[in-house]
Motif scaffolding. Sequence first.
Motif, PDB file in Angstrom:
ATOM      1  N   TYR A   1       0.837  -1.216   0.000  1.00  0.00           N
ATOM      2  CA  TYR A   1       0.000   0.000   0.000  1.00  0.00           C
ATOM      3  C   TYR A   1       0.868   1.261   0.000  1.00  0.00           C
ATOM      4  O   TYR A   1       0.614   2.187  -0.750  1.00  0.00           O
ATOM      5  CB  TYR A   1      -0.919  -0.027   1.219  1.00  0.00           C
ATOM      6  CG  TYR A   1      -1.876   1.148   1.292  1.00  0.00           C
ATOM      7  CD1 TYR A   1      -3.087   1.126   0.604  1.00  0.00           C
ATOM      8  CD2 TYR A   1      -1.574   2.287   2.050  1.00  0.00           C
ATOM      9  CE1 TYR A   1      -3.965   2.211   0.657  1.00  0.00           C
ATOM     10  CE2 TYR A   1      -2.436   3.363   2.114  1.00  0.00           C
ATOM     11  CZ  TYR A   1      -3.636   3.312   1.413  1.00  0.00           C
ATOM     12  OH  TYR A   1      -4.491   4.387   1.480  1.00  0.00           O
TER      13      TYR A   1
ATOM     14  N   ASN B   1      -8.287   8.166  -4.890  1.00  0.00           N
ATOM     15  CA  ASN B   1      -7.939   9.445  -4.256  1.00  0.00           C
ATOM     16  C   ASN B   1      -7.133  10.355  -5.189  1.00  0.00           C
ATOM     17  O   ASN B   1      -7.385  11.556  -5.270  1.00  0.00           O
ATOM     18  CB  ASN B   1      -7.148   9.178  -2.977  1.00  0.00           C
ATOM     19  CG  ASN B   1      -6.809  10.474  -2.236  1.00  0.00           C
ATOM     20  OD1 ASN B   1      -7.705  11.223  -1.848  1.00  0.00           O
ATOM     21  ND2 ASN B   1      -5.531  10.746  -2.065  1.00  0.00           N
TER      22      ASN B   1
ATOM     23  N   ARG C   1      -9.279  10.294   7.551  1.00  0.00           N
ATOM     24  CA  ARG C   1     -10.738  10.311   7.770  1.00  0.00           C
ATOM     25  C   ARG C   1     -11.057  10.833   9.171  1.00  0.00           C
ATOM     26  O   ARG C   1     -11.960  11.640   9.358  1.00  0.00           O
ATOM     27  CB  ARG C   1     -11.308   8.899   7.573  1.00  0.00           C
ATOM     28  CG  ARG C   1     -12.764   8.745   8.015  1.00  0.00           C
ATOM     29  CD  ARG C   1     -13.301   7.392   7.645  1.00  0.00           C
ATOM     30  NE  ARG C   1     -13.486   7.273   6.215  1.00  0.00           N
ATOM     31  CZ  ARG C   1     -14.566   7.715   5.554  1.00  0.00           C
ATOM     32  NH1 ARG C   1     -15.566   8.257   6.199  1.00  0.00           N
ATOM     33  NH2 ARG C   1     -14.643   7.597   4.257  1.00  0.00           N
TER      34      ARG C   1
ATOM     35  N   TYR D   1     -17.248   5.761  -7.653  1.00  0.00           N
ATOM     36  CA  TYR D   1     -15.973   5.698  -6.935  1.00  0.00           C
ATOM     37  C   TYR D   1     -14.896   6.365  -7.773  1.00  0.00           C
ATOM     38  O   TYR D   1     -14.905   6.274  -8.997  1.00  0.00           O
ATOM     39  CB  TYR D   1     -15.564   4.244  -6.672  1.00  0.00           C
ATOM     40  CG  TYR D   1     -14.218   4.110  -5.974  1.00  0.00           C
ATOM     41  CD1 TYR D   1     -14.112   4.257  -4.596  1.00  0.00           C
ATOM     42  CD2 TYR D   1     -13.058   3.864  -6.714  1.00  0.00           C
ATOM     43  CE1 TYR D   1     -12.874   4.167  -3.964  1.00  0.00           C
ATOM     44  CE2 TYR D   1     -11.820   3.763  -6.078  1.00  0.00           C
ATOM     45  CZ  TYR D   1     -11.741   3.920  -4.704  1.00  0.00           C
ATOM     46  OH  TYR D   1     -10.521   3.833  -4.079  1.00  0.00           O
TER      47      TYR D   1
ATOM     48  N   ASP E   1     -19.202   7.199  -1.328  1.00  0.00           N
ATOM     49  CA  ASP E   1     -18.728   7.630  -0.011  1.00  0.00           C
ATOM     50  C   ASP E   1     -18.955   9.126   0.212  1.00  0.00           C
ATOM     51  O   ASP E   1     -18.440   9.692   1.189  1.00  0.00           O
ATOM     52  CB  ASP E   1     -17.255   7.255   0.204  1.00  0.00           C
ATOM     53  CG  ASP E   1     -16.305   7.943  -0.797  1.00  0.00           C
ATOM     54  OD1 ASP E   1     -16.650   9.003  -1.328  1.00  0.00           O
ATOM     55  OD2 ASP E   1     -15.206   7.391  -1.028  1.00  0.00           O
TER      56      ASP E   1
ATOM     57  N   SER F   1      -8.185  -0.096  -0.718  1.00  0.00           N
ATOM     58  CA  SER F   1      -9.141  -1.032  -0.110  1.00  0.00           C
ATOM     59  C   SER F   1     -10.578  -0.889  -0.625  1.00  0.00           C
ATOM     60  O   SER F   1     -11.356  -1.814  -0.526  1.00  0.00           O
ATOM     61  CB  SER F   1      -9.171  -0.804   1.399  1.00  0.00           C
ATOM     62  OG  SER F   1      -9.763   0.459   1.682  1.00  0.00           O
ATOM     63  N   ARG F   2     -10.920   0.275  -1.109  1.00  0.00           N
ATOM     64  CA  ARG F   2     -12.313   0.592  -1.513  1.00  0.00           C
ATOM     65  C   ARG F   2     -13.301   0.411  -0.354  1.00  0.00           C
ATOM     66  O   ARG F   2     -14.461   0.056  -0.539  1.00  0.00           O
ATOM     67  CB  ARG F   2     -12.739  -0.254  -2.711  1.00  0.00           C
ATOM     68  CG  ARG F   2     -11.936   0.102  -3.943  1.00  0.00           C
ATOM     69  CD  ARG F   2     -12.528  -0.503  -5.184  1.00  0.00           C
ATOM     70  NE  ARG F   2     -11.882   0.040  -6.367  1.00  0.00           N
ATOM     71  CZ  ARG F   2     -12.525   0.519  -7.418  1.00  0.00           C
ATOM     72  NH1 ARG F   2     -13.832   0.532  -7.426  1.00  0.00           N
ATOM     73  NH2 ARG F   2     -11.876   0.978  -8.457  1.00  0.00           N
TER      74      ARG F   2
END
Length: 451
Positions: free
Chosen positions: A63, A176, A116, A173, A207, A75-76
């Motif tokens: 990652y 980023n 987040r 989606y 999201d 990860s979605r």
Amino acid sequence: MITRGRPGRATGAYEWGMSRPIDRDAIARLLEGRFTGAPGPGIVRGGRSEALRLLEAYDPSGYGRGRNHLRGPVSRLSPYLRHGMVSPVEVRDRLRERFGADAARLDEFFRQLAWRDFFAKVLAWHGRGLEDDIEEPKHPVPRERRLPLDIAEGNTGLPCVDGMLGELYSRGYLHNHARLWFAAYWCHFRGLDWREGARLFRRFLLDGDTASNSSSWQWVEGTFASKPYFMNRENIENFSGGEWCRVCRAACPFDKSYPELQRILFGASLAPLAGRGGSAAAPGPAGDGLAGPEPAMPRAGEIVWVHDGAMSWESPAVRANPGAPLVFAFDAPAMRAEPPAWHRVAFMLDGLDDLTARLGRPVEVVAGELAGAVGRAADAAGAGVIHLDATAEPAVAEAASRLGERFRVVGHAVAALAVVEGEPRRFSRYWEKAAPQVTGRRAERGARWHR
Ligand SMILES: Cc1cc2nc3c(=O)[nH]c(=O)nc-3n(C[C@H](O)[C@H](O)[C@H](O)COP(=O)(O)OP(=O)(O)OC[C@H]3O[C@@H](n4cnc5c(N)ncnc54)[C@H](O)[C@@H]3O)c2cc1C
């Protein structure tokens, strides 16, 4: 305003005692004019069960090196985190259980997860204020508040931008990095207002929220960062695998060096203004809006308001009230003003079906002005107490506050990844305090904070 019928009557809403699954045609009729696209099964399965399945299958190896690549091992999980189907703490703890203290594998993932948490704190601090600039712009900002037709149609003539829009519209989606590129294109290359861009994202992203979305748009614009974010063609080509650039015949607006782009986009204004920083308006913590006077004649009955950020049977409010009726409300006026794509609605309905299946009791789905709709559901259940998971999401927090005038409203605390007091201004500062709580180790000195 849409209202539900009385329990037991045939209405468009999901009613007390009905068995699952939720009647989606009825919901589509109930929400008519308040969403876009054709009602159908949705494009990504929602619900806590699916979130846990994805979490179990996810391996964050690579990652740190790969997360910025569009095909990197992300990860979605964000649609599930956004709807509270799984919590950041659960994600962190489960990955730790599975991979032990493998710092190389986990630390960068946890640091991203912490963005987040950071943005949730930004929202809790600023409340609705986050929907406007929270710092002064660092350059003269042209602000056109509109959605241009070519963007609405995904037909700008730039394969990269159209590719991103296609993903956004059809899959709900965006990686980023693609969000950063698109937001920079919107704000700096098109001179459009970040608030309209954030609105477009909220309508289509599975999201889509206020905390991460508005904060990130402001980060790109430079109203929540020491300078605006922008990219050039080389950056897009490297991290996208070059698929758009290979077929591009357009005059590429990004095909320049960074100093050149900086001069074209911001002129001389950026340098002297950069770093001015500071928060123009620091209204203090906005709170979760849950305090309210005691109702005159409290009734004994209780309901749980399952809001759109708390769709889990592990939600503190649900766990504390086994057996209490569950109510979910669509915010009809907000949906009228900003109609979400149907795939967003379908994702939430999956979540409610999943909840019903697990708990063995139905969730009543109502629609209307939030406080009114939840209040009517509480009245119908003879309830004087409304439980919900505490949240800073403005629409829910404000409705909870209004409900507090008639009901006893109990906000149940949700565990955060980290406790960091004070105004959240820069992630680097936050991370110094949060890292030991999130990863179990101190933040690396001199690490780069680029997202
Ligand atoms: C302009 C813009 C708008 C955005 N709008 C939203 C939004 O509406 N809702 C939303 O949840 N995220 C938003 N993000 C943040 C981020 O892009 C997504 O959370 C991330 O891409 C989700 O994909 P993932 O789950 O595969 O992420 P992963 O890379 O797998 O990361 C794991 C989790 O960490 C968190 N995370 C990772 N990167 C970020 C980040 N940069 N900011 C905040 N949290 C992060 C997310 O919860 C994510 O699910 C936005 C970013 C930008 C630049």
